[in-house]
Scaffold this active site. Structure first.
Site, mmCIF file in Angstrom:
data_model
loop_
_atom_site.group_PDB
_atom_site.id
_atom_site.type_symbol
_atom_site.label_atom_id
_atom_site.label_comp_id
_atom_site.label_asym_id
_atom_site.label_seq_id
_atom_site.Cartn_x
_atom_site.Cartn_y
_atom_site.Cartn_z
ATOM 1 N N CYS A 142 7.392 -0.875 -6.238
ATOM 2 C CA CYS A 142 7.724 -0.957 -7.666
ATOM 3 C C CYS A 142 8.834 0.032 -8.045
ATOM 4 O O CYS A 142 9.953 -0.104 -7.578
ATOM 5 C CB CYS A 142 6.470 -0.781 -8.518
ATOM 6 S SG CYS A 142 6.689 -1.401 -10.221
ATOM 7 N N LYS A 163 8.506 -6.838 -20.896
ATOM 8 C CA LYS A 163 7.868 -6.344 -19.682
ATOM 9 C C LYS A 163 7.445 -7.502 -18.776
ATOM 10 O O LYS A 163 6.864 -8.484 -19.233
ATOM 11 C CB LYS A 163 6.638 -5.509 -20.054
ATOM 12 C CG LYS A 163 5.925 -4.872 -18.862
ATOM 13 C CD LYS A 163 4.724 -4.053 -19.309
ATOM 14 C CE LYS A 163 4.071 -3.344 -18.131
ATOM 15 N NZ LYS A 163 2.891 -2.535 -18.540
ATOM 16 N N SER A 192 4.132 -5.183 -12.845
ATOM 17 C CA SER A 192 3.926 -4.443 -14.093
ATOM 18 C C SER A 192 5.092 -3.478 -14.254
ATOM 19 O O SER A 192 5.038 -2.337 -13.804
ATOM 20 C CB SER A 192 2.586 -3.690 -14.050
ATOM 21 O OG SER A 192 2.395 -2.951 -15.232
ATOM 22 N N HIS A 235 3.268 -5.073 -7.244
ATOM 23 C CA HIS A 235 2.112 -4.264 -6.852
ATOM 24 C C HIS A 235 1.087 -5.122 -6.108
ATOM 25 O O HIS A 235 -0.022 -5.357 -6.605
ATOM 26 C CB HIS A 235 1.451 -3.651 -8.086
ATOM 27 C CG HIS A 235 2.167 -2.464 -8.641
ATOM 28 N ND1 HIS A 235 2.134 -1.229 -8.043
ATOM 29 C CD2 HIS A 235 2.935 -2.333 -9.752
ATOM 30 C CE1 HIS A 235 2.850 -0.373 -8.756
ATOM 31 N NE2 HIS A 235 3.346 -1.012 -9.798
ATOM 32 N N GLU A 237 -0.821 -4.320 -3.897
ATOM 33 C CA GLU A 237 -2.016 -3.524 -3.586
ATOM 34 C C GLU A 237 -3.006 -3.439 -4.742
ATOM 35 O O GLU A 237 -4.136 -2.952 -4.565
ATOM 36 C CB GLU A 237 -1.591 -2.104 -3.185
ATOM 37 C CG GLU A 237 -1.224 -1.168 -4.316
ATOM 38 C CD GLU A 237 0.135 -1.413 -4.958
ATOM 39 O OE1 GLU A 237 0.465 -0.732 -5.948
ATOM 40 O OE2 GLU A 237 0.887 -2.296 -4.456
ATOM 41 N N ARG A 249 -5.706 -0.477 -21.946
ATOM 42 C CA ARG A 249 -5.223 0.879 -22.241
ATOM 43 C C ARG A 249 -4.145 0.830 -23.307
ATOM 44 O O ARG A 249 -4.177 1.593 -24.287
ATOM 45 C CB ARG A 249 -4.680 1.511 -20.962
ATOM 46 C CG ARG A 249 -4.048 2.895 -21.129
ATOM 47 C CD ARG A 249 -3.111 3.189 -19.963
ATOM 48 N NE ARG A 249 -1.978 2.266 -19.927
ATOM 49 C CZ ARG A 249 -1.219 2.068 -18.852
ATOM 50 N NH1 ARG A 249 -1.475 2.687 -17.721
ATOM 51 N NH2 ARG A 249 -0.194 1.226 -18.909
#
Length: 304
Positions: A142, A163, A192, A235, A237, A249
């Protein structure tokens, strides 16, 4: 074969509960083989969470992997207990005279900053330069991938109007590349990020090879011509709930954030997400360990 980690690292109990094969260091030293030595430069604020993500995907290999953790010294690590950092992390000063089979450079939630504005940018540059002579292969994730392409090849990053957030379909561009061995022609991976590197700039650089891209998320996977630098803009992972945790969040902070694309069934955040990327994530990391680390690294480290 297992991933070899310190006996007391918190991720060990978590992974064992998931039936992931991990081996404590006390047991590993009794085996008469040389494990792969992998250094993880963890730039994420929630370091313990990121450790679990990466150890999970590194564990799915017939190779024994010995993991060490690295943090920057030019940054305050407020989101991880100090005792955890003291017990399990090194600084670059402590490892710079050693050699490693592989290095993983994680992402960091700072992509809207210019690289030169990042507090530890000079230290990161020193580490990336060091990796060219002290590491067989480096895997960038990333923001780490954007930083690596910028440092090594001058590839710029660009702010997005929205985003890139969710799970996106990707195309395999070079199916004969060992890193993609066993991949389906199309596969999914999470993203992300607020910035991107652009496909035309990667394609026109003679030192880079683009291996996978997404219609929606753009460039995903690239390698240096010598295969010693791997760049992954997403990502893979991430576990099942990571994107959801990021979403809630930001919602709870009052931020304007859309529901992650292609993540919740019926696009409803009240529904448990379905994992569609796990198998290819494990395959990507096991291919890297096998073909770009194990098959290339010298038996005696230091002979790179």
């Amino acid at each position: 074969m297992p991933v070899n980690i310190p006996d007391t690292l918190p991720a060990k109990a978590l992974l064992e509960a998931e039936n992931v094969f991990v081996m404590g260091e006390s047991r590993a030293i009794s085996q008469d083989i040389r494990p792969l030595r992998i250094l993880i430069l963890n730039l994420m604020p929630l370091k313990i969470v990121t450790e679990s993500h990466l150890l999970r995907v590194l564990s799915n290999s017939p190779l024994q992997v010995e993991v060490e953790l690295l943090m920057t010294s030019m940054h305050s690590h407020r989101n991880t207990p100090e005792e955890h950092l003291v017990a399990f992390y090194n600084t670059f000063k402590e490892v710079k005279d050693r050699y490693f089979d592989g290095l993983i450079i994680t992402g960091a939630p700072i992509e809207l900053l210019d690289f030169e504005q990042v507090t530890y940018w000079s230290e990161l540059c020193e580490i990336m330069e060091w990796s060219k002579t002290h590491v067989t292969s480096t895997f960038h994730i990333c923001w780490g991938a954007q930083a690596g392409m910028y440092y090594h090849f001058g590839i710029k990053k660009y702010e997005l109007s929205k985003k890139v957030f969710g799970v996106f379909e990707h195309n395999v561009l070079i199916p004969t590349e060992p890193l993609l061995r066993g991949f389906d022609d199309r596969f999914f991976a999470p993203h992300s990020r607020y910035t991107e590197v652009r496909v035309p700039e990667i394609n026109k650089h003679s030192g880079l090879i683009l291996l996978s891209e997404s219609v929606e998320a753009g460039a995903f996977l690239a390698v240096s011509e010598d295969r010693r630098q791997i760049f992954v803009t997403g990502h893979p992972e991430y576990d099942q709930n990571t994107l959801g945790e990021e979403y809630w969040r930001d919602v709870n902070k009052g931020m304007e954030i859309g529901v992650p694309d292609n993540y919740y069934p019926d696009n409803n955040p009240e529904n448990p997400p379905t994992v569609t990327w796990r198998s290819h994530a494990h395959l990507l990391y096991s291919n890297w360990l096998n073909y770009y680390v194990y098959q290339s690294t010298p038996y005696t480290l230091g002979e790179l």
